[in-house]
Design a protein around this motif. Sequence first.
Motif, PDB file in Angstrom:
ATOM      1  N   LEU A   6     -52.354  77.192  43.476  1.00  0.00           N
ATOM      2  CA  LEU A   6     -52.929  76.192  44.374  1.00  0.00           C
ATOM      3  C   LEU A   6     -53.828  75.192  43.655  1.00  0.00           C
ATOM      4  O   LEU A   6     -54.148  74.138  44.212  1.00  0.00           O
ATOM      5  N   THR A  27     -52.838  70.832  40.802  1.00  0.00           N
ATOM      6  CA  THR A  27     -52.753  69.494  41.367  1.00  0.00           C
ATOM      7  C   THR A  27     -52.264  68.518  40.304  1.00  0.00           C
ATOM      8  O   THR A  27     -52.352  68.799  39.095  1.00  0.00           O
ATOM      9  N   THR A  68     -51.836  82.458  52.238  1.00  0.00           N
ATOM     10  CA  THR A  68     -51.610  81.230  51.464  1.00  0.00           C
ATOM     11  C   THR A  68     -50.153  81.045  51.054  1.00  0.00           C
ATOM     12  O   THR A  68     -49.829  80.095  50.338  1.00  0.00           O
ATOM     13  N   ALA A 119     -48.590  77.615  51.784  1.00  0.00           N
ATOM     14  CA  ALA A 119     -49.263  76.584  50.998  1.00  0.00           C
ATOM     15  C   ALA A 119     -48.835  76.649  49.531  1.00  0.00           C
ATOM     16  O   ALA A 119     -48.647  75.616  48.881  1.00  0.00           O
ATOM     17  N   VAL A 120     -48.693  77.861  49.003  1.00  0.00           N
ATOM     18  CA  VAL A 120     -48.256  78.010  47.609  1.00  0.00           C
ATOM     19  C   VAL A 120     -46.833  77.501  47.440  1.00  0.00           C
ATOM     20  O   VAL A 120     -46.519  76.774  46.483  1.00  0.00           O
ATOM     21  N   GLU A 166     -45.354  75.295  49.265  1.00  0.00           N
ATOM     22  CA  GLU A 166     -45.430  73.833  49.368  1.00  0.00           C
ATOM     23  C   GLU A 166     -45.865  73.223  48.043  1.00  0.00           C
ATOM     24  O   GLU A 166     -45.312  72.202  47.605  1.00  0.00           O
ATOM     25  N   ARG A 167     -46.877  73.818  47.412  1.00  0.00           N
ATOM     26  CA  ARG A 167     -47.360  73.285  46.136  1.00  0.00           C
ATOM     27  C   ARG A 167     -46.269  73.360  45.076  1.00  0.00           C
ATOM     28  O   ARG A 167     -46.051  72.402  44.326  1.00  0.00           O
ATOM     29  N   SER A 194     -43.781  70.703  45.666  1.00  0.00           N
ATOM     30  CA  SER A 194     -44.283  69.360  45.353  1.00  0.00           C
ATOM     31  C   SER A 194     -44.205  69.049  43.870  1.00  0.00           C
ATOM     32  O   SER A 194     -44.279  67.878  43.478  1.00  0.00           O
TER      33      SER A 194
END
Length: 207
Positions: A100, A103, A133, A136-137, A139-140, A143
């Motif tokens: 996470l 970025t 999470t 979200a993980v 998704e990251r 991305s």
Amino acid sequence: MPDLLPPTRWALGGARNTGYGERFADLIAQGEDVVGEGRLADALVGRGARILDAGSGMGRIGGYLHACGHRVTAAEPDATLVAQSRRTYPGLTVVPHEILALTPEALTGAGVPTEYDLVVCVGNVLAFLAEGTEVAVLERLGSLLAPGGRILAGFHLRGGPATARSYPPDEFAADVTAAGLRVDHRFGGYDLRPVDDQYAVWVLARG
């Protein structure tokens, strides 16, 4: 900010994680085959691919893929494993971040790509995430895929580490969809054996 991220199940395992890196170091010293995941990953991309090894541990898969000629970024938050990885595979680029925290700003600051042809997330990493999470993980990770990129993931369905969660296949598939990804393939192992109830290997792509 990385400091605000919830603790992963791996981090909460504390002393129970002791011995993981040493066990693989011993297996490598004995000449055991510990890179089955790496062979499949290598087959999924062309030469010189950009590969992210997310949750790279002591570096066995990232090190193998680097030796195959790929541009590998290994991401591992455990300081002990980061140190072991850098000692064992000095040519491997290791960034000390959990997923996470990967970025675009963090990756750019580390001097590594922000897009990857393949993301490798194996060795039960997805079963060690912080509670709640998972989407979200995913998704990251999605991305960070370059156009046409894929994710190779794998974890135990039974008999996994005591501090890891149980991650039923139907629940994982639902999380994949919620993260805007799709399941292209599922196997029972990195040798592409048929689906079973012991281990799950997944190839994912953007939905």
